[in-house]
Motif scaffolding. Sequence first.
Motif, PDB file in Angstrom:
ATOM      1  N   VAL A  91      82.229  26.928 -33.037  1.00 33.49           N
ATOM      2  CA  VAL A  91      82.876  27.815 -32.069  1.00 33.49           C
ATOM      3  C   VAL A  91      81.875  28.827 -31.517  1.00 33.49           C
ATOM      4  CG1 VAL A  91      84.702  29.530 -31.791  1.00 33.49           C
ATOM      5  CG2 VAL A  91      85.142  27.486 -33.106  1.00 33.49           C
ATOM      6  N   MET A  92      80.959  29.295 -32.347  1.00 38.22           N
ATOM      7  CA  MET A  92      79.969  30.277 -31.882  1.00 38.22           C
ATOM      8  C   MET A  92      78.980  29.659 -30.898  1.00 38.22           C
ATOM      9  SD  MET A  92      80.391  33.355 -32.601  1.00 38.22           S
ATOM     10  CE  MET A  92      78.809  34.070 -32.267  1.00 38.22           C
ATOM     11  N   VAL A  93      78.653  28.390 -31.060  1.00 42.05           N
ATOM     12  CA  VAL A  93      77.764  27.738 -30.101  1.00 42.05           C
ATOM     13  C   VAL A  93      78.387  27.772 -28.709  1.00 42.05           C
ATOM     14  CG1 VAL A  93      76.859  25.472 -29.423  1.00 42.05           C
ATOM     15  CG2 VAL A  93      76.539  26.291 -31.748  1.00 42.05           C
ATOM     16  N   ALA A  94      79.690  27.591 -28.636  1.00 44.72           N
ATOM     17  CA  ALA A  94      80.373  27.594 -27.340  1.00 44.72           C
ATOM     18  C   ALA A  94      80.588  28.996 -26.792  1.00 44.72           C
ATOM     19  CB  ALA A  94      81.717  26.885 -27.479  1.00 44.72           C
ATOM     20  N   ASN A  95      80.637  30.020 -27.648  1.00 45.86           N
ATOM     21  CA  ASN A  95      80.992  31.367 -27.205  1.00 45.86           C
ATOM     22  C   ASN A  95      79.915  32.418 -27.455  1.00 45.86           C
ATOM     23  OD1 ASN A  95      83.802  30.959 -26.308  1.00 45.86           O
ATOM     24  ND2 ASN A  95      84.101  30.338 -28.433  1.00 45.86           N
ATOM     25  N   HIS A  96      78.709  32.012 -27.772  1.00 47.26           N
ATOM     26  CA  HIS A  96      77.666  32.995 -28.092  1.00 47.26           C
ATOM     27  C   HIS A  96      77.251  33.762 -26.837  1.00 47.26           C
ATOM     28  CE1 HIS A  96      74.005  34.764 -29.702  1.00 47.26           C
ATOM     29  NE2 HIS A  96      74.545  34.542 -30.887  1.00 47.26           N
ATOM     30  N   PRO A  97      77.083  35.084 -26.949  1.00 45.92           N
ATOM     31  CA  PRO A  97      76.698  35.893 -25.780  1.00 45.92           C
ATOM     32  C   PRO A  97      75.364  35.488 -25.160  1.00 45.92           C
ATOM     33  CG  PRO A  97      77.485  37.303 -27.545  1.00 45.92           C
ATOM     34  CD  PRO A  97      77.391  35.920 -28.108  1.00 45.92           C
ATOM     35  N   ASP A  98      74.421  35.011 -25.957  1.00 43.96           N
ATOM     36  CA  ASP A  98      73.130  34.591 -25.415  1.00 43.96           C
ATOM     37  C   ASP A  98      73.247  33.327 -24.569  1.00 43.96           C
ATOM     38  OD1 ASP A  98      71.984  36.717 -26.681  1.00 43.96           O
ATOM     39  OD2 ASP A  98      71.190  35.557 -28.366  1.00 43.96           O
ATOM     40  N   ALA A  99      74.338  32.587 -24.754  1.00 39.54           N
ATOM     41  CA  ALA A  99      74.557  31.353 -23.988  1.00 39.54           C
ATOM     42  C   ALA A  99      75.597  31.564 -22.895  1.00 39.54           C
ATOM     43  CB  ALA A  99      74.988  30.235 -24.923  1.00 39.54           C
ATOM     44  N   GLY A 100      75.859  32.822 -22.548  1.00 38.28           N
ATOM     45  CA  GLY A 100      76.811  33.109 -21.476  1.00 38.28           C
ATOM     46  C   GLY A 100      78.217  33.395 -21.955  1.00 38.28           C
ATOM     47  N   GLY A 101      78.415  33.490 -23.249  1.00 34.98           N
ATOM     48  CA  GLY A 101      79.735  33.783 -23.790  1.00 34.98           C
ATOM     49  C   GLY A 101      80.029  35.270 -23.804  1.00 34.98           C
ATOM     50  N   SER A 102      81.212  35.593 -24.223  1.00 39.02           N
ATOM     51  CA  SER A 102      81.674  36.972 -24.241  1.00 39.02           C
ATOM     52  C   SER A 102      81.318  37.638 -25.577  1.00 39.02           C
ATOM     53  CB  SER A 102      83.195  36.988 -24.051  1.00 39.02           C
ATOM     54  OG  SER A 102      83.732  38.227 -24.391  1.00 39.02           O
TER      55      SER A 102
END
Length: 112
Positions: A76-87
């Motif tokens: 889940v963190m891979v999809a939502n990490h801030p460094d990858a454009g997540g919140s």
Amino acid sequence: MLYAAPLVAGLAVAAAAYASRYSLQAWQAFKARPPRIRRFYEGGFQPAMTKREAALILGVRESTPIDKIREAHRRVMVANHPDAGGSHYLASKVNEAKDVMVGKTKGTGSAF
């Protein structure tokens, strides 16, 4: 023999009528079925995260072993990490969910 052709034609028309009636009923039943249940968590977050909410966020059951919880957290963190454009907010909630599931609750939870 002379009357065989109209008899066969009548049977074919009757069979087509029954098939179309069945098809129409099946289509109406298909359209009237209830909507599909969504697989993702809908709704806002609770003020204090519960184990149920944490399991829903991570996509696991409440009785999942710790190693599976860590795998789900990583996914889940891979999809939502801030460094990858997540919140940042969602990332903090995912981290809080992992902490609640593992048992490392600290303070009130999220930084937001």
